[in-house]
Design an enzyme around this catalytic site. Sequence first.
Site, PDB file in Angstrom:
ATOM      1  N   ARG A  60       2.047   8.204   9.400  1.00  0.00           N
ATOM      2  CA  ARG A  60       2.098   9.034   9.769  1.00  0.00           C
ATOM      3  C   ARG A  60       1.338   9.152  10.622  1.00  0.00           C
ATOM      4  NH1 ARG A  60      -3.799   8.973   6.786  1.00  0.00           N
ATOM      5  NH2 ARG A  60      -3.922  10.705   8.394  1.00  0.00           N
ATOM      6  N   ASP A  75      -4.129   5.313   1.375  1.00  0.00           N
ATOM      7  CA  ASP A  75      -5.689   6.163   1.657  1.00  0.00           C
ATOM      8  C   ASP A  75      -5.615   7.014   1.001  1.00  0.00           C
ATOM      9  OD1 ASP A  75      -5.722   4.370   4.581  1.00  0.00           O
ATOM     10  OD2 ASP A  75      -5.262   5.992   5.629  1.00  0.00           O
ATOM     11  N   ARG A 126      -2.487  -0.659   0.146  1.00  0.00           N
ATOM     12  CA  ARG A 126      -4.305   0.331  -0.393  1.00  0.00           C
ATOM     13  C   ARG A 126      -2.786   1.617   0.116  1.00  0.00           C
ATOM     14  NH1 ARG A 126      -8.446  -2.265   3.533  1.00  0.00           N
ATOM     15  NH2 ARG A 126      -7.702  -4.042   3.138  1.00  0.00           N
TER      16      ARG A 126
END
Lengths: 255, 255
Positions: B201, B54, B52
């Site tokens: 991140r 985001d 995935r």
Amino acid sequence: MVRYKVTLAYDGTQFAGFQLQLKQRTVQGVIEKAIKTIAKSPTRLVVNGSGRTDAGVHAYGQVVHFDFPFMMPATAMLKALNSLLPLDVVVKDCQIATADFHARYDTTGKRYVYRVSRGYYTNPFRRFYTGHWKYALDVSKMEAAIGDYIGTHDFSSFAASGGSIQNKVRTIFAASVSEDPHNGELVFEFYGDGFLYNMVRIMVGVVLEIGNGRRPLHDILRLYEVKDRTQARYTAPASGLYLKKVYYGDGPADQ
Amino acid sequence: MVRYKVTLAYDGTQFAGFQLQLKQRTVQGVIEKAIKTIAKSPTRLVVNGSGRTDAGVHAYGQVVHFDFPFMMPATAMLKALNSLLPLDVVVKDCQIATADFHARYDTTGKRYVYRVSRGYYTNPFRRFYTGHWKYALDVSKMEAAIGDYIGTHDFSSFAASGGSIQNKVRTIFAASVSEDPHNGELVFEFYGDGFLYNMVRIMVGVVLEIGNGRRPLHDILRLYEVKDRTQARYTAPASGLYLKKVYYGDGPADQ
């Protein structure tokens, strides 16, 4: 009242253009809202731009002026504006101007950039920031042709209908096209004393068609003669256009 | 059924992430819709991604696979998909895969890029395409610190809560930070065998805090020991993150 001269950059993607419109998000609208808030003014404070930009057109250096009800240092005004403005507009410079300065009437020139991405498919990351051309292009031919814009000419063939201005004579001081070594995009740049409605986008369209061989090398000279908008059919999309700089007697042509 | 392996680039700004969600616009959703249209299938055709991304996260090279009810040449599939997909997704490569290829289970590594723009104010044109850091940074300190990520480590301190994966040990083959000479943005690049939820991140956030002097130079080594997510507080925003490449036994680490 104190007059401020403000230089702005904005991403035009999410604006319905520069000019105030009822129920539409415009650059003028968000700036007027911010200065009204700073002034705690019950009434509208009018922002005057150097000129309009259409929906989707960007700016690195749009200039506006407005009259503010009380004195604030220019740096405080810049900070106050940037703290209130949405992230797609940023104030790059703010100065206190003389009371007779006018962002629109005092312009002596403008500089526009137009970016074109190439390749068969649109680059998803550049779809709002370039025009796109997927056909063959002879860049050296375009470099040769674009020089025909330089000088004083009747740009009737290059003005979209709808403009109210009768005099279609403009002077182009500089016109160039080059490839951005960073990403291969074509970068057009035009510096002139003024531009008619959609003029840059039509000028770019004609040069692209010359580069593709759909028009002869010096078709621009013929277009000056015919003074017929329908002969310059293709208007490059708004997404590639940037108002780069507005001149007020400070350009090379003003020396 | 014929299995296709497709490499995609997408601008994540207007997607609620990769994974299919009811009533949300997702990358998986628009691709499934396109292949259903090409196949004229009355039922859903399932797209499997390498993983995935985001909401707001971008991709230069996401990989997916799907089973298609009849044989089409790979180039015809690529053209059909690009003619149907919205402009924020583009198919860069399409191949017919073996029936046992799996976009998620067969990955041997992934490469991510994270871009950070600097300057006091956000650049309007980069707000969806970079993270933003307005504080001082010592780039040489960051270059020294980021090497601590290379190797096999327990990344528990670098995983957002919410992930279901128990084993937090990952191997990072390469980690670097440099300044883009074109626009001054900081470009982080990480290549590893796998990444936990929000891991890139958080890794970027820690290095920025080291560059700013808020953390000691080798704080990453301490974070491996404490295995405590709350110690790595800052998660850099989604807008700066790009899934650059997915490896299937074809990376330098696989030679």
